[in-house]
Structures are given as C-alpha cells and as structure tokens.
Design a protein around this motif. Structure first.
Motif, mmCIF file in Angstrom:
data_model
loop_
_atom_site.group_PDB
_atom_site.id
_atom_site.type_symbol
_atom_site.label_atom_id
_atom_site.label_comp_id
_atom_site.label_asym_id
_atom_site.label_seq_id
_atom_site.Cartn_x
_atom_site.Cartn_y
_atom_site.Cartn_z
ATOM 1 N N LEU A 40 0.815 -1.212 0.000
ATOM 2 C CA LEU A 40 0.000 0.000 0.000
ATOM 3 C C LEU A 40 0.848 1.261 0.000
ATOM 4 O O LEU A 40 0.394 2.318 -0.447
ATOM 5 N N ALA A 41 2.082 1.168 0.494
ATOM 6 C CA ALA A 41 3.004 2.301 0.447
ATOM 7 C C ALA A 41 3.737 2.357 -0.894
ATOM 8 O O ALA A 41 4.624 3.184 -1.075
ATOM 9 N N GLU A 42 3.367 1.447 -1.818
ATOM 10 C CA GLU A 42 3.949 1.363 -3.160
ATOM 11 C C GLU A 42 5.442 1.076 -3.137
ATOM 12 O O GLU A 42 6.192 1.504 -4.007
ATOM 13 N N ARG A 43 5.868 0.306 -2.123
ATOM 14 C CA ARG A 43 7.242 -0.159 -2.097
ATOM 15 C C ARG A 43 7.367 -1.519 -2.784
ATOM 16 O O ARG A 43 8.461 -2.044 -2.918
ATOM 17 N N SER A 44 6.237 -2.085 -3.176
ATOM 18 C CA SER A 44 6.243 -3.303 -3.977
ATOM 19 C C SER A 44 5.186 -3.172 -5.064
ATOM 20 O O SER A 44 4.193 -2.449 -4.906
ATOM 21 N N ASP A 45 5.416 -3.876 -6.171
ATOM 22 C CA ASP A 45 4.510 -3.797 -7.320
ATOM 23 C C ASP A 45 3.335 -4.744 -7.184
ATOM 24 O O ASP A 45 2.244 -4.471 -7.700
ATOM 25 N N LEU A 46 3.550 -5.866 -6.520
ATOM 26 C CA LEU A 46 2.542 -6.904 -6.403
ATOM 27 C C LEU A 46 2.436 -7.382 -4.962
ATOM 28 O O LEU A 46 3.417 -7.355 -4.213
ATOM 29 N N LEU A 47 1.244 -7.835 -4.606
ATOM 30 C CA LEU A 47 1.014 -8.455 -3.307
ATOM 31 C C LEU A 47 0.356 -9.811 -3.541
ATOM 32 O O LEU A 47 -0.717 -9.895 -4.141
ATOM 33 N N LEU A 48 1.026 -10.866 -3.094
ATOM 34 C CA LEU A 48 0.486 -12.224 -3.182
ATOM 35 C C LEU A 48 0.213 -12.693 -1.763
ATOM 36 O O LEU A 48 1.123 -12.731 -0.938
ATOM 37 N N CYS A 49 -1.036 -13.048 -1.486
ATOM 38 C CA CYS A 49 -1.361 -13.404 -0.109
ATOM 39 C C CYS A 49 -2.589 -14.305 -0.049
ATOM 40 O O CYS A 49 -3.351 -14.429 -1.003
ATOM 41 N N TYR A 50 -2.751 -14.928 1.111
ATOM 42 C CA TYR A 50 -3.951 -15.702 1.378
ATOM 43 C C TYR A 50 -5.087 -14.747 1.737
ATOM 44 O O TYR A 50 -4.863 -13.651 2.253
ATOM 45 N N SER A 51 -6.307 -15.208 1.484
ATOM 46 C CA SER A 51 -7.475 -14.412 1.842
ATOM 47 C C SER A 51 -8.507 -15.310 2.491
ATOM 48 O O SER A 51 -8.801 -16.402 1.994
ATOM 49 N N ALA A 52 -9.058 -14.841 3.615
ATOM 50 C CA ALA A 52 -10.105 -15.584 4.316
ATOM 51 C C ALA A 52 -10.751 -14.678 5.345
ATOM 52 O O ALA A 52 -10.136 -13.717 5.822
ATOM 53 N N LEU A 53 -11.993 -14.944 5.652
ATOM 54 C CA LEU A 53 -12.710 -14.284 6.757
ATOM 55 C C LEU A 53 -12.823 -12.778 6.597
ATOM 56 O O LEU A 53 -12.990 -12.052 7.575
ATOM 57 N N ASN A 54 -12.717 -12.292 5.366
ATOM 58 C CA ASN A 54 -12.801 -10.842 5.131
ATOM 59 C C ASN A 54 -11.764 -10.069 5.936
ATOM 60 O O ASN A 54 -12.010 -8.942 6.378
ATOM 61 N N LEU A 55 -10.592 -10.673 6.110
ATOM 62 C CA LEU A 55 -9.546 -10.020 6.895
ATOM 63 C C LEU A 55 -8.755 -8.995 6.089
ATOM 64 O O LEU A 55 -7.930 -8.280 6.652
ATOM 65 N N LEU A 56 -9.010 -8.927 4.790
ATOM 66 C CA LEU A 56 -8.232 -8.017 3.946
ATOM 67 C C LEU A 56 -9.072 -6.833 3.496
ATOM 68 O O LEU A 56 -8.982 -6.388 2.359
ATOM 69 N N VAL B 39 -5.708 -16.296 -7.881
ATOM 70 C CA VAL B 39 -4.791 -17.075 -8.715
ATOM 71 C C VAL B 39 -4.621 -18.506 -8.215
ATOM 72 O O VAL B 39 -3.882 -19.293 -8.815
ATOM 73 N N GLY B 40 -5.288 -18.845 -7.129
ATOM 74 C CA GLY B 40 -5.166 -20.203 -6.620
ATOM 75 C C GLY B 40 -6.046 -20.426 -5.414
ATOM 76 O O GLY B 40 -6.719 -19.507 -4.927
ATOM 77 N N LYS C 1 -8.353 -18.563 -0.243
ATOM 78 C CA LYS C 1 -8.061 -18.101 -1.591
ATOM 79 C C LYS C 1 -6.617 -17.591 -1.634
ATOM 80 O O LYS C 1 -6.116 -17.041 -0.651
ATOM 81 N N ILE C 2 -5.968 -17.768 -2.776
ATOM 82 C CA ILE C 2 -4.664 -17.144 -2.997
ATOM 83 C C ILE C 2 -4.903 -15.983 -3.945
ATOM 84 O O ILE C 2 -5.324 -16.175 -5.092
ATOM 85 N N MET C 3 -4.647 -14.786 -3.449
ATOM 86 C CA MET C 3 -4.969 -13.567 -4.200
ATOM 87 C C MET C 3 -3.704 -12.834 -4.635
ATOM 88 O O MET C 3 -2.708 -12.791 -3.903
ATOM 89 N N LYS D 36 -2.897 -9.321 -18.208
ATOM 90 C CA LYS D 36 -3.479 -9.802 -19.455
ATOM 91 C C LYS D 36 -3.279 -11.294 -19.606
ATOM 92 O O LYS D 36 -4.164 -12.037 -20.050
ATOM 93 N N LYS D 37 -2.099 -11.782 -19.213
ATOM 94 C CA LYS D 37 -1.810 -13.213 -19.276
ATOM 95 C C LYS D 37 -2.731 -13.986 -18.346
ATOM 96 O O LYS D 37 -3.168 -15.119 -18.683
ATOM 97 N N LEU D 38 -3.083 -13.393 -17.215
ATOM 98 C CA LEU D 38 -3.962 -14.067 -16.270
ATOM 99 C C LEU D 38 -5.435 -13.954 -16.671
ATOM 100 O O LEU D 38 -6.292 -14.543 -16.012
ATOM 101 N N GLY D 39 -5.680 -13.195 -17.735
ATOM 102 C CA GLY D 39 -7.049 -13.050 -18.209
ATOM 103 C C GLY D 39 -7.898 -12.166 -17.337
ATOM 104 O O GLY D 39 -9.126 -12.315 -17.300
ATOM 105 N N ALA D 40 -7.256 -11.244 -16.627
ATOM 106 C CA ALA D 40 -7.991 -10.418 -15.686
ATOM 107 C C ALA D 40 -8.512 -9.125 -16.321
ATOM 108 O O ALA D 40 -9.414 -8.500 -15.786
ATOM 109 N N ASP D 41 -7.944 -8.714 -17.440
ATOM 110 C CA ASP D 41 -8.377 -7.470 -18.075
ATOM 111 C C ASP D 41 -9.087 -7.782 -19.390
ATOM 112 O O ASP D 41 -8.853 -8.810 -20.006
#
Length: 339
Positions: A181-197, A210-211, A315-317, A334-339
């Motif tokens: 969120l501070a834009e120190r990284s381009d991507l965030l890969l993380c688990y998602s559950a329980l509306n914690l994000l 993605v998984g 979920k893997i987001m 685009k490769k992931l078919g998201a756009d």
C-alpha cells in the motif's frame, strides 16, 4: 514530564510556522530530536511501528479498530502504544475518556510524528531506487507462499514479464500489506479468508484470485488421537501466534469449534510455517498447515491428515496498483485473463 519532552516541545514551536504548520527546518529538527532521545533516554531503542500504531489510533479513535487496521490483537496494540509512551516519557492517550482521545501532548506530537515517518519513508524510497529496484518486479508475499506457491507459479510469471528480475520480499501479512500500500512493492500475493483483507477494498487496488489453498490439521501419527473426535481428550498443539494471519484464522474457524470437545496443550508457538512444519514432522504434536506446504510429507506418509478436525478453505490472491509503474504488470494481468 522528562527534560527530553520539554526540550522537544521547544523545538516543535521553533520548527513550525504558526500560519501554515510547515516545518521550517525539518531535517535539522529531526536530527536534533533524535540526538536528544539518545542523550536523555540512554539510547533505548524505538520501533518505527510504534509511531505507525499511534497515528492509526489517532485516525480510528479506538484501540480495537486501530488494532484491527494494524493486524494485531488489541492487547498487543495497547502494549505497543504504551511502549511508545514509555520511550517518550509522557502520556499520549487519555485512557479514562470514552471514546478514546489523545492528551494535549498526544495532539502536539501527532504532526511531527507524521513528518518523521514521511521523511523516513522518503529516505527508504530513494535508497530503493538507487539500489536498482526499478529494474525488478517487487512482490510482497507471505513466507509460506514464497515456499509452496511461487516456485510452481514462477514460469507463468516469467512468461508474462519477460527478462525482468523478480524480487520477492517474504514477510508476515501486515508487513506485506504495508509495503504494498506504500507502493514499495509492485505486487502483493497473499492468502485471503474471513474478510480479513478489508484494507485492500479500495479503488486504487485491483485483485484477482490465482489459486486455492486449505489449512488442514496434520500430525506425524494420527493413531494417537483416535478415529473420532469424541475419542480425543487431550492433544499437543503447535500453533501460530495470535497476531499471525494463520493464528487468527485457525482460532476463529477451527479451535473455536472444537475447544469444548478437546483440550489443547499449546507446547510451541511461532509465526513461521516452516518452523511449525518441522516440529510436526518431528512428532511433537499436531498443527494446521497449508496443504501445499505439506503435500510431499502427506504423499510420503510422513504426516497424516486428521480428517475429523475442521479445515479452512483459503483463496490465494494477487493484487496490483490501479496504475502500475511498470508495463510488465499489465502484461501479467493480461496473461492471467484479468483485463
């Protein structure tokens, strides 16, 4: 009040103009304050997270809400705010007021604390650019995903991003989100559950699944725990810390459902999945672990799935910024078919 705080107040009055609230000599004042800290407080260490916690408390007006935004338990959050007060030598929060409000000193310290953080972030950003980080794709991710998911997913990433170096910064979820969120990284890969994000539910962030993953209960010898949950009276648990993402998920979705049926003896606790896995393989007890992380051990029958204990679907987001700085990010999407 300590001599240090008295002097800091004087410095604040000198350093800010009354009409605009702008720092007239930000760097010199910052250095001066740090020097005073070392002199009067015996060079005691201060964690930058304490400043971030205090600012979060001022924004949310509640210890509970601020703790949730910082992905820590309320008691741990309160201790960190208290540590900042002890470090400074004065009270920043009026704990007798409801709702929570800052003391006069807390209000006075809020602006310079924000400025100190912004200056530190700016210095770090400059170092990152100078260290050639602009020539790499930077991904923030949780430790377990860096081990169990990225190696299998690497080819997909490289096909989309070409020759760009992938720099993976593995940490706990809070630090990963903070960096992203501070834009120190381009991507965030993380688990998602329980509306914690919920902090990622914003217009300038785009996410895609993605998984999938499961947190499953495993042990080295399931026979000692019986064939049915009713057969189990006591069990050694190797657990995640309460502040860890997995720790919160397991508490809410697993332990809370069977605590009245089984007595758990917490014998080992850490935030690192690999450490917990090693303890389980050693036979020290049972734990809930990501299925991908223990697939080989399950296939080799080193570990067994305790199927009468609850599991958790995850979920893997993958997240990116709405306007990424690097064209390779859009190619990946685009490769992931998201756009």
């Amino acid at each position: 009040m300590t001599v240090y705080l008295v002097v800091w107040r004087i410095v604040l009055k000198i350093g800010y103009s009354e009409n605009a609230g702008q720092c007239c000599s930000g760097w010199s004042r910052l250095v001066f304050c740090m020097a005073l800290t070392v002199h009067y407080l015996g060079a005691k260490k201060m964690d930058i997270k304490w400043l971030e916690d205090f600012i979060a408390l001022s924004e949310h007006g509640s210890f509970t809400k601020a703790a949730e935004s910082r992905f820590v338990t309320q008691p741990a959050f309160s201790r960190r705010v208290r540590s900042l007060e002890n470090w400074l030598g004065g009270c920043l929060v009026d704990r007798n007021a409801f709702p929570t409000k800052l003391t006069e000193l807390g209000v006075e310290m809020l602006v310079p604390m924000r400025e100190i953080l912004n200056n530190l972030y700016e210095i770090r950003a400059r170092f990152q650019v100078d260290s050639n980080q602009e020539h790499a794709l930077v991904m923030s991710t949780q430790h377990s995903l860096s081990v169990s998911f990225i190696p299998q997913w690497y080819e997909t990433l490289m096909l989309a991003t070409g020759e760009k170096t992938l720099k993976v910064n593995a940490s706990d979820l809070h630090d990963c989100m903070e960096s992203f969120l501070a834009e120190r990284s381009d991507l965030l890969l993380c688990y998602s559950a329980l509306n914690l994000l919920h902090e990622l539910d914003r217009k300038d962030v785009i996410g895609i699944q993605v998984g999938v993953e499961q947190l499953i209960p495993v042990c080295a010898d399931s026979t000692i725990y019986g064939d049915h949950i009713e057969d189990i009276q006591e069990i050694n648990l190797i657990g995640f810390t309460a502040e860890a993402f997995f720790g919160r998920v397991i508490q809410q979705e697993c332990l809370s459902k069977i605590m009245n049926l089984v007595k758990f003896n917490l014998i080992y606790e850490t935030a690192l999945t690999e450490s917990i896995k090693a303890m389980v393989v050693k036979g020290a007890g049972m734990a809930w672990l990501p299925s991908r992380l223990v697939k080989r051990e399950l296939d080799n029958k080193e570990l067994k799935h305790i199927k009468h204990f609850p599991s958790v679907d995850l979920k893997i987001m993958l997240y990116r910024h709405f306007e990424p700085r690097k064209s390779e990010i859009l190619q990946l999407w685009k490769k992931l078919g998201a756009d």
